[in-house]
Design a protein around this motif. Structure first.
Motif, short mmCIF file in Angstrom:
data_model
loop_
_atom_site.label_atom_id
_atom_site.label_comp_id
_atom_site.label_asym_id
_atom_site.label_seq_id
_atom_site.Cartn_x
_atom_site.Cartn_y
_atom_site.Cartn_z
N ARG A 1 0.80 -1.42 0.15
CA ARG A 1 0.00 0.02 0.05
C ARG A 1 0.67 1.40 -0.02
NH1 ARG A 1 -4.88 0.78 4.30
NH2 ARG A 1 -5.92 -0.51 2.73
N THR A 2 2.02 1.08 1.02
CA THR A 2 2.76 2.51 0.65
C THR A 2 3.30 2.73 -0.49
OG1 THR A 2 3.67 1.78 3.14
CG2 THR A 2 5.16 3.12 1.72
N PHE A 3 3.90 1.81 -1.33
CA PHE A 3 4.30 2.06 -2.80
C PHE A 3 3.12 2.69 -3.69
CE2 PHE A 3 8.14 0.05 -1.18
CZ PHE A 3 8.98 1.09 -1.58
N ALA A 4 2.15 1.87 -3.44
CA ALA A 4 0.86 2.43 -4.41
C ALA A 4 0.32 3.49 -4.16
CB ALA A 4 -0.24 1.11 -3.90
N ILE A 5 0.50 4.08 -2.83
CA ILE A 5 -0.10 5.45 -2.59
C ILE A 5 0.98 6.42 -3.08
CG2 ILE A 5 -0.74 7.06 -0.64
CD1 ILE A 5 -2.19 4.64 0.68
N ILE A 6 2.36 6.29 -2.80
CA ILE A 6 3.31 7.06 -3.29
C ILE A 6 3.34 7.14 -5.06
CG2 ILE A 6 5.71 7.54 -3.40
CD1 ILE A 6 6.14 6.04 -0.56
N GLY A 7 2.97 5.84 -5.55
CA GLY A 7 3.17 5.87 -6.99
C GLY A 7 1.93 6.71 -7.49
N ALA A 8 0.74 6.55 -6.73
CA ALA A 8 -0.44 7.15 -7.16
C ALA A 8 -0.15 8.75 -7.18
CB ALA A 8 -1.98 6.92 -6.16
N TRP A 9 0.43 9.31 -6.04
CA TRP A 9 0.72 10.85 -5.95
C TRP A 9 1.70 10.96 -7.11
CZ3 TRP A 9 -1.23 14.75 -3.97
CH2 TRP A 9 -2.24 14.68 -2.96
N LEU A 10 2.79 10.25 -7.30
CA LEU A 10 3.42 10.47 -8.80
C LEU A 10 2.70 10.84 -9.94
CD1 LEU A 10 6.78 8.44 -9.06
CD2 LEU A 10 5.73 9.66 -10.93
N VAL A 11 1.85 10.02 -10.22
CA VAL A 11 0.88 9.98 -11.52
C VAL A 11 0.09 11.40 -11.12
CG1 VAL A 11 -1.02 9.04 -12.77
CG2 VAL A 11 0.76 7.60 -11.69
N VAL A 12 -0.56 11.38 -10.06
CA VAL A 12 -1.23 12.66 -9.90
C VAL A 12 -0.59 14.13 -9.87
CG1 VAL A 12 -2.23 14.38 -8.09
CG2 VAL A 12 -3.13 11.95 -8.26
N GLY A 13 0.82 14.09 -9.52
CA GLY A 13 1.54 15.22 -9.74
C GLY A 13 2.02 15.49 -11.13
N LEU A 14 2.19 14.47 -12.01
CA LEU A 14 2.62 14.42 -13.39
C LEU A 14 1.59 15.03 -14.15
CD1 LEU A 14 5.14 13.35 -14.88
CD2 LEU A 14 3.89 11.24 -15.49
N ILE A 15 0.38 14.60 -13.97
CA ILE A 15 -0.86 15.30 -14.59
C ILE A 15 -1.01 16.62 -14.21
CG2 ILE A 15 -3.36 15.06 -15.08
CD1 ILE A 15 -3.25 11.91 -14.45
N TRP A 16 -1.12 16.80 -12.88
CA TRP A 16 -0.98 18.44 -12.36
C TRP A 16 -0.05 19.10 -13.06
CZ3 TRP A 16 -0.23 19.50 -6.35
CH2 TRP A 16 -0.59 20.87 -6.10
N ALA A 17 1.23 18.63 -12.98
CA ALA A 17 2.48 19.56 -13.39
C ALA A 17 2.37 19.81 -15.00
CB ALA A 17 3.77 18.90 -13.19
N ILE A 18 1.99 18.71 -15.71
CA ILE A 18 1.74 18.99 -17.16
C ILE A 18 0.57 19.76 -17.58
CG2 ILE A 18 1.06 17.72 -19.29
CD1 ILE A 18 2.54 15.26 -18.39
N ARG A 19 -0.43 19.94 -16.80
CA ARG A 19 -1.59 20.77 -16.89
C ARG A 19 -1.20 22.35 -16.52
NH1 ARG A 19 -7.30 18.15 -16.50
NH2 ARG A 19 -6.99 16.48 -18.16
N SER A 20 -0.52 22.39 -15.50
CA SER A 20 -0.28 23.63 -14.81
C SER A 20 0.76 24.26 -15.19
CB SER A 20 -0.83 23.64 -13.45
OG SER A 20 0.25 22.91 -12.66
N PHE A 21 2.06 23.51 -15.47
CA PHE A 21 3.26 24.54 -15.53
C PHE A 21 3.31 25.57 -16.47
CE2 PHE A 21 7.66 25.21 -16.22
CZ PHE A 21 8.23 25.24 -15.01
N LYS A 22 3.79 26.96 -15.73
CA LYS A 22 3.85 27.86 -16.55
C LYS A 22 5.40 28.52 -16.68
CE LYS A 22 -0.87 29.12 -16.86
NZ LYS A 22 -0.97 27.70 -16.43
N TRP A 23 5.74 28.93 -17.85
CA TRP A 23 6.96 29.36 -18.05
C TRP A 23 6.99 31.00 -17.68
CZ3 TRP A 23 10.68 25.94 -19.24
CH2 TRP A 23 10.55 24.56 -19.56
N GLU A 24 6.00 31.64 -17.46
CA GLU A 24 6.20 33.02 -17.27
C GLU A 24 5.31 33.23 -16.14
OE1 GLU A 24 5.43 36.27 -20.05
OE2 GLU A 24 5.64 34.61 -21.59
N ARG A 25 5.82 34.39 -15.21
CA ARG A 25 4.73 34.78 -14.27
C ARG A 25 3.45 35.44 -14.96
NH1 ARG A 25 7.25 38.64 -9.62
NH2 ARG A 25 5.45 40.22 -9.82
N GLN A 26 2.50 35.06 -14.27
CA GLN A 26 1.18 35.62 -14.96
C GLN A 26 0.92 37.15 -14.58
OE1 GLN A 26 -0.74 33.60 -17.10
NE2 GLN A 26 1.63 32.71 -16.97
#
Lengths: 284, 263
Positions: B238-263
């Protein structure tokens, strides 16, 4: 002459504010083209759309034959051919000049030699200095070095000489002319009208999101045919007169003074005078 | 000359990131020594045994190693990237043909190196001064390795994703640090997890740090201690499953929200 930048009916708004409302531009290869305009005129938005930093609402834009909004590998290949010198940045403070320039060289297919570029921008003596120890003018020159390291065909310069002393500015202008002579096209935005006059082959004035006029610095706003101001010293006072025909006026004065006219000067409107008139007499 | 690949540029960026990091001496010393100072304080204050053959220091080292994953990845990047956004570093890079992935590869290299140094310092100081016992079996070391790899990746990607939350570089530290400190208190870094109030345990169980600390305990504490965990076991899967799930969540979150410029 092939066209490097072509823009037709470009529009962009932020919410209810129309920042760019129908800009048309054609810039040819080998030109130094200056875009002038007060803050908020749509200058930065226009340039950032051309640089690919911002998406447009509508209009046709081609930069080196590509739509700057292209993403992915094609966009990356396009970026290999352009060089961007942004306004004031504070990064690379913990790297030396050489480290920064030689690292950026690795991003490009056919970079210039880092040492040569550092010499070219006049930072040879600062080659091993950390970015944070550079003066404002030296930082700006580092920005320029990072912008031209990739041998760009098209260079965007945004307020490039802010913080330069007069000598450094002249050296910088020579550098830009030199890059143009090698075939690069330069799009310059600046607040210094003398800079536009010294460098630009053509200037465009933008205000309220529209291009008001495109011309050479000499002809902008009817400058060449504007009234000339002739001034001289007479009876302990400085006198001046606007004239359509300054030569005739000077001849008359020469007769009147029977030779040398004290403190004579004949001045046409400066680019700055014309510019201020065009944008409605409001400076910034 | 052919253009180098995203990976080779990324590796070059990693070298550059490390060089820049090392040149900020104060922050190097603080980042690396602070966990040791905490270990010294907690190790001296709580010198009692919390179970048969388990000192508080032993429990605390496990928590500090898990914290090291969060500090070197999440905290470091979520503070550093907004500053780079403010400084114009990101916008400048965006204007070059550098592949976006190279930037993230460079950051990952920086995180990996600082994480390894951090963990090594904790282990060396723990063994030398606080009588910490290192794992003795190969499978425990293997779990530690997996935890460092997956935990650090998860922390890195969440740091990149969270870098969009602070509104400015100057404010980033004030936004990010409290998140980390609160999570540390909730996740059983500073206290025995099972001594915490139920609701705190349940909140902590949503976030990855709790699972990282539990994973680290499974490596550094004797198996007999597993009975005292919430579930009565280490819950390694379960430990690795939950850390892995956060990794996936983080990946999707990062891809969707990353900004190269200050808004």
């Amino acid at each position: 002459m092939s066209t490097v930048i072509s823009v037709a009916n470009l529009k962009k708004s932020y919410g209810a504010t129309q920042a760019v409302s129908g800009v048309d531009l054609q810039i040819s290869q080998g030109e130094i083209f200056a875009l002038l305009g007060p803050n908020g005129a749509g200058k930065t938005t226009t340039v950032e759309i051309l640089e690919g930093f911002r998406d447009r609402d509508s209009g046709e834009v081609k930069v080196l034959g590509f739509d700057p909004a292209t993403k992915g590998a094609a966009g990356q290949a396009w970026r290999d051919r352009i060089g961007i010198v942004l306004q004031s940045t504070e990064d690379t403070g913990d790297l030396t000049v050489y480290e920064s320039v030689s690292h950026f060289a690795k991003y490009y297919k056919s970079p210039k030699d880092p040492r040569e570029v550092i010499d070219l921008v006049g930072l040879s003596e600062k080659v091993d200095a950390l970015g944070r120890t550079l003066s404002g003018g030296q930082r700006r020159r580092l920005d320029v070095a990072l912008g031209i390291i990739g041998s760009p065909e098209l260079i965007f310069l945004d307020e490039p000489t802010t913080g330069f002393d007069p000598e450094a500015r002249r050296a910088f202008w020579a550098l830009i002319r030199n890059l143009r002579d090698e075939g690069a096209t330069v799009l310059l935005t600046t607040h210094y009208l003398d800079e536009a006059e010294a460098l630009a082959d053509r200037v465009a004035v933008i205000n309220h999101g529209k291009i008001i006029e495109v011309s050479t610095p000499e002809l902008l706003g009817g400058r060449a045919t504007s009234l000339a101001t002739v001034s001289w010293r007479e009876d302990g006072l400085t006198k001046s007169e606007k004239s359509e025909n300054p030569t005739a006026l000077v001849s008359q004065l020469a007769v009147r003074f029977n030779g040398d006219i004290p403190e004579l000067s004949v001045k046409r409107a400066s680019l700055e005078d014309i510019y201020l008139e065009m944008i409605g007499g409001v400076n910034e | 000359m052919n253009k180098p690949t995203a990976l080779s540029i990324g590796i070059q960026r990693g070298g550059l990131e490390i060089r820049q990091f090392m040149r900020q001496r104060e922050s190097v010393v603080f980042t690396m020594l602070f966990p040791l100072i905490l270990l010294a304080i907690f190790g001296s204050v709580f010198s009692n045994q919390i179970a048969e053959g388990v000192t508080f220091s032993q429990y605390f080292v496990a928590g500090m190693i898990a914290s090291g994953l969060v500090n070197t990845g999440f905290q470091q990047l979520a503070i550093m990237i907004p500053m780079e956004r403010d400084f114009g570093t990101l916008k400048r890079l965006r204007g070059t043909p550098m592949p976006a992935s190279s930037y993230f590869i460079g950051k990952s290299i920086l995180v990996t190196l600082s994480m390894l140094v951090q963990v090594l310092l904790l282990l060396v100081a723990g063994v030398a001064f606080f009588g910490i016992n290192l794992p003795t079996t190969a499978d425990k070391w293997l779990i530690l390795l997996a935890l460092l790899v997956i935990g650090s990746a998860c922390s890195t990607i969440l740091g990149i994703a969270f870098s969009n939350v602070p509104k400015s570089g100057r404010g980033a530290s004030a936004v990010v640090s409290p998140v980390v400190i609160v999570l540390q208190f909730f996740s059983g870094v500073f206290f025995i997890f099972t001594d915490l109030p139920q609701w705190m345990q349940q909140v902590a169980a949503i976030f990855p740090l709790k699972w990282m600390t539990q994973g680290a305990r499974s490596v550094f504490l004797p198996d007999s201690f597993a009975a005292q965990e919430v579930a009565g076991s280490w819950e390694t899967g379960r430990t690795f499953a939950i850390i892995g799930a956060w990794l996936v969540v983080g990946l999707i979150w990062a891809i969707r929200s990353f900004k190269w410029e200050r808004q």
